[in-house]
Design a protein around this motif. Sequence first.
Motif, PDB file in Angstrom:
ATOM      1  N   ASP A   1       0.711  -1.068  -0.039  1.00 19.59           N
ATOM      2  CA  ASP A   1       0.052  -0.119  -0.021  1.00 19.59           C
ATOM      3  C   ASP A   1       0.759   1.257   0.130  1.00 19.59           C
ATOM      4  OD1 ASP A   1      -2.295  -1.611  -0.107  1.00 19.59           O
ATOM      5  OD2 ASP A   1      -2.885  -1.262   2.272  1.00 19.59           O
ATOM      6  N   HIS A   2       0.299   2.328  -0.546  1.00 16.13           N
ATOM      7  CA  HIS A   2       0.919   3.580  -0.780  1.00 16.13           C
ATOM      8  C   HIS A   2       2.396   3.532  -1.462  1.00 16.13           C
ATOM      9  CE1 HIS A   2      -2.152   4.493   2.346  1.00 16.13           C
ATOM     10  NE2 HIS A   2      -1.466   3.717   3.260  1.00 16.13           N
ATOM     11  N   VAL A   3       2.569   2.449  -2.189  1.00 19.48           N
ATOM     12  CA  VAL A   3       3.579   2.600  -3.196  1.00 19.48           C
ATOM     13  C   VAL A   3       3.021   2.494  -4.593  1.00 19.48           C
ATOM     14  CG1 VAL A   3       5.677   1.094  -4.092  1.00 19.48           C
ATOM     15  CG2 VAL A   3       5.047   1.318  -1.729  1.00 19.48           C
ATOM     16  N   ALA A   4       3.532   3.381  -5.681  1.00 20.04           N
ATOM     17  CA  ALA A   4       3.252   3.550  -6.826  1.00 20.04           C
ATOM     18  C   ALA A   4       3.939   2.455  -7.880  1.00 20.04           C
ATOM     19  CB  ALA A   4       3.429   4.828  -7.697  1.00 20.04           C
ATOM     20  N   TYR A   5       3.194   1.872  -8.662  1.00 21.84           N
ATOM     21  CA  TYR A   5       3.507   0.849  -9.868  1.00 21.84           C
ATOM     22  C   TYR A   5       3.264   1.256 -11.078  1.00 21.84           C
ATOM     23  CZ  TYR A   5       4.217  -1.798  -5.244  1.00 21.84           C
ATOM     24  OH  TYR A   5       4.337  -2.336  -4.185  1.00 21.84           O
ATOM     25  N   ARG A   6       4.220   0.658 -11.936  1.00 20.63           N
ATOM     26  CA  ARG A   6       3.741   0.663 -13.399  1.00 20.63           C
ATOM     27  C   ARG A   6       3.311  -0.571 -13.841  1.00 20.63           C
ATOM     28  NH1 ARG A   6       8.266   4.291 -14.260  1.00 20.63           N
ATOM     29  NH2 ARG A   6       7.621   6.304 -14.490  1.00 20.63           N
ATOM     30  N   PHE A   7       2.204  -0.752 -14.666  1.00 22.60           N
ATOM     31  CA  PHE A   7       1.744  -2.102 -15.146  1.00 22.60           C
ATOM     32  C   PHE A   7       1.850  -2.039 -16.661  1.00 22.60           C
ATOM     33  CE2 PHE A   7       0.057  -1.300 -11.029  1.00 22.60           C
ATOM     34  CZ  PHE A   7       0.309  -2.378 -10.308  1.00 22.60           C
ATOM     35  N   ALA A   8       2.225  -3.176 -16.973  1.00 24.46           N
ATOM     36  CA  ALA A   8       2.044  -3.484 -18.572  1.00 24.46           C
ATOM     37  C   ALA A   8       1.386  -4.857 -18.910  1.00 24.46           C
ATOM     38  CB  ALA A   8       3.406  -3.058 -19.341  1.00 24.46           C
ATOM     39  N   MET A   9       1.039  -5.133 -20.201  1.00 21.97           N
ATOM     40  CA  MET A   9       0.546  -6.514 -20.512  1.00 21.97           C
ATOM     41  C   MET A   9       1.389  -6.960 -21.658  1.00 21.97           C
ATOM     42  SD  MET A   9      -2.043  -7.594 -18.437  1.00 21.97           S
ATOM     43  CE  MET A   9      -2.553  -8.741 -19.474  1.00 21.97           C
ATOM     44  N   VAL A  10       1.518  -8.378 -21.656  1.00 20.00           N
ATOM     45  CA  VAL A  10       1.975  -8.911 -22.777  1.00 20.00           C
ATOM     46  C   VAL A  10       1.083 -10.276 -23.318  1.00 20.00           C
ATOM     47  CG1 VAL A  10       3.466 -10.315 -21.491  1.00 20.00           C
ATOM     48  CG2 VAL A  10       4.217  -9.794 -23.923  1.00 20.00           C
ATOM     49  N   SER A  11       1.165 -10.538 -24.493  1.00 16.98           N
ATOM     50  CA  SER A  11       0.394 -11.579 -24.878  1.00 16.98           C
ATOM     51  C   SER A  11       1.453 -12.803 -25.088  1.00 16.98           C
ATOM     52  CB  SER A  11      -0.649 -11.636 -25.993  1.00 16.98           C
ATOM     53  OG  SER A  11      -1.762 -10.574 -25.706  1.00 16.98           O
ATOM     54  N   VAL A  12       1.142 -13.815 -24.872  1.00 19.11           N
ATOM     55  CA  VAL A  12       2.167 -14.999 -25.373  1.00 19.11           C
ATOM     56  C   VAL A  12       1.620 -16.593 -25.880  1.00 19.11           C
ATOM     57  CG1 VAL A  12       4.119 -16.329 -24.399  1.00 19.11           C
ATOM     58  CG2 VAL A  12       3.364 -14.325 -23.162  1.00 19.11           C
ATOM     59  N   ASP A  13       2.001 -16.586 -27.160  1.00 20.75           N
ATOM     60  CA  ASP A  13       1.280 -17.686 -27.842  1.00 20.75           C
ATOM     61  C   ASP A  13       2.079 -19.081 -27.282  1.00 20.75           C
ATOM     62  OD1 ASP A  13       3.909 -18.164 -28.996  1.00 20.75           O
ATOM     63  OD2 ASP A  13       3.251 -17.150 -31.066  1.00 20.75           O
ATOM     64  N   ASP A  14       1.467 -20.075 -28.098  1.00 19.26           N
ATOM     65  CA  ASP A  14       2.061 -21.459 -27.480  1.00 19.26           C
ATOM     66  C   ASP A  14       3.486 -21.873 -27.616  1.00 19.26           C
ATOM     67  OD1 ASP A  14      -0.470 -22.052 -26.568  1.00 19.26           O
ATOM     68  OD2 ASP A  14      -0.945 -23.121 -28.520  1.00 19.26           O
ATOM     69  N   ALA A  15       4.163 -21.266 -28.656  1.00 21.28           N
ATOM     70  CA  ALA A  15       5.653 -21.389 -28.861  1.00 21.28           C
ATOM     71  C   ALA A  15       6.484 -20.403 -28.029  1.00 21.28           C
ATOM     72  CB  ALA A  15       5.836 -20.909 -30.439  1.00 21.28           C
ATOM     73  N   GLY A  16       5.779 -19.650 -26.986  1.00 19.43           N
ATOM     74  CA  GLY A  16       6.430 -18.697 -26.145  1.00 19.43           C
ATOM     75  C   GLY A  16       6.696 -17.401 -26.771  1.00 19.43           C
ATOM     76  N   ASN A  17       6.126 -17.155 -27.946  1.00 21.25           N
ATOM     77  CA  ASN A  17       6.676 -15.876 -28.567  1.00 21.25           C
ATOM     78  C   ASN A  17       5.813 -14.809 -27.638  1.00 21.25           C
ATOM     79  OD1 ASN A  17       8.131 -16.605 -30.775  1.00 21.25           O
ATOM     80  ND2 ASN A  17       6.542 -17.217 -31.821  1.00 21.25           N
ATOM     81  N   PRO A  18       6.402 -13.690 -27.295  1.00 16.03           N
ATOM     82  CA  PRO A  18       5.645 -12.502 -26.631  1.00 16.03           C
ATOM     83  C   PRO A  18       5.165 -11.622 -27.646  1.00 16.03           C
ATOM     84  CG  PRO A  18       8.184 -12.165 -26.384  1.00 16.03           C
ATOM     85  CD  PRO A  18       7.841 -13.542 -27.107  1.00 16.03           C
ATOM     86  N   SER A  19       4.163 -11.012 -27.518  1.00 17.80           N
ATOM     87  CA  SER A  19       3.777  -9.786 -28.299  1.00 17.80           C
ATOM     88  C   SER A  19       4.649  -8.559 -27.797  1.00 17.80           C
ATOM     89  CB  SER A  19       2.150  -9.635 -28.179  1.00 17.80           C
ATOM     90  OG  SER A  19       2.104  -9.103 -26.797  1.00 17.80           O
TER      91      SER A  19
END
Lengths: 216, 331
Positions: free
Chosen positions: B263-281
């Motif tokens: 609590d009271h600590v700021a964070y940055r968030f991001a998302m990534v999609s990953v396919d079955d071969a492990g490739n990240p978007s």
Amino acid sequence: MIALLLALAAQPSLTLGMDFTLYRPGVDGESGIGTPYADMFGTGRGPLMGGHIGATHPVPGGFELSLTLGLTHFEDSAKAFVDDGTLKRSGGETSIVVNPVSLMLGARFRLLWEALGLPLVPYVEGGLVYAPWSVSKGDGTSVASGATPGLALGGGLYVELVGVEKRSAKTLRDEFGVESVALRGGVSRMWLDAFGSSSALVLSDTAWTFGLEVGF
Amino acid sequence: MARFASLAGHRSLLRGPTDGTAVAFASIVLRAHLILFFAGLAALPASAAPIVLREGDRLLTDAERLEWINVARCSCDSELTIALDLSSLAQTGNAALVAGKSCLTTENRISSSCRIVWDGTIDTETHTLKVTASELAGSCAATETKIDLTLFVDAEDEDVWTSATTMSIGVDTKPPSAPEKGDVVAGEGLAEVSFETDEKKAVQHQVLCTTLAGGAVLDDPPEAVFDSELERCGQGDGLLAARFVCAEASDGTASVTVLGLTDHVAYRFAMVSVDDAGNPSSVTTIGEATPSPEQDFWERYQQGGGDADGTGCQTASPGILWGLLFFVRRK
């Protein structure tokens, strides 16, 4: 007297059923606490679903006694409030889970069906209910739990489907030993307040209830 | 020499056999077989598999083989170790291990579109070869396909080849599309990240989070399902590291709760999609959030004056007693 003895000597029938009730825990019914349940979860009802196992036994007069053990599950969840005095919702999801276990004794009036061929079986039932409950906070951890015992009373109508579809009924009886398949609709009143204890979470409700029961 | 005439135009991937290990390897195999025989646990196999694939010291499973060549392995020239045991062929002549698709022409020659991984005379040794993902695939251009790793035999030394055995290796060098947009709402020690995606193929979604200073957040982060160039060879997006993984979405859901925040600590968030071969978007930035205390249902109930005992099942015991008494008295 002879009829009564013959009836009691008969084999009881096993019953299995599914139950569905539009339920809303009566937490807000506790006096002087405001409406914490409505504030958090709204005023709608949710499904209390489960099943029961039991036995029925014919008794003279066109009646049938039933004894059932039921287990049901109810869950409601909502975003918690930001703890700043406003009703702004936060990212965590708080939830309440109630799992009522019931032991019900009932009477079913089967004369309409067995003597007149009208596939309707009125019933009344009552018994004990024991409802373990738990409340969890936004991260899913339990913050409170307990169990509230109480009483329940209900009544309504079974519709014997074997009377509606006789060909299928014969197949079910011959192949699977199913003697009865019935839809149930009725009203149930649960006094879930630990018989008035002030330290119990009140979970009472009056609700429409529906079900499907198979008799063997 | 005729046997290599048709191979001259091929790209050879051979980089020196390491046959010095063959004797030691054969010795270990023999001892293992003897132990199994005398223990009565298994009969001796007639012959070993002619092609065994390893990544490092680890044997590749069939499932791994069918997803092995991805963007990170291809771009970073990850190596596959191939143990080629020709003794199982039980014949003489020439052999060639070839990578590609439809590698035999109608004249039973090896197609020039395929890559020769190894060629030589059939012997009883185990040849250990190393070949990179990009060499096997032929290219790292975005594609989703399979290539065959085929052992061909030319028994009569007439440049007429037949397939002895083949195994497929998956090539998926096409990353999934990134989550389109998202939102983050803080809770007590947590944050809920929601997102949208229009990716049609099966993908998983993972949340990446950092402190505002760019540091990792969780001491014991969930396992990364992506295989990133950053982790393999220090290239690519600086967020695509296992230490930044904070949570992953269940299949089919479009929101994730990140737990374990302060609590009271700021964070940055991001998302990534990953396919079955492990490739990240590519990484989609979601936003910043600062967790803070929240009021759950139980706290709301208690704030209103509710005094139910929520410490366990204690409320039940006297309740049950009263209930039983109620029934006894009625009787």
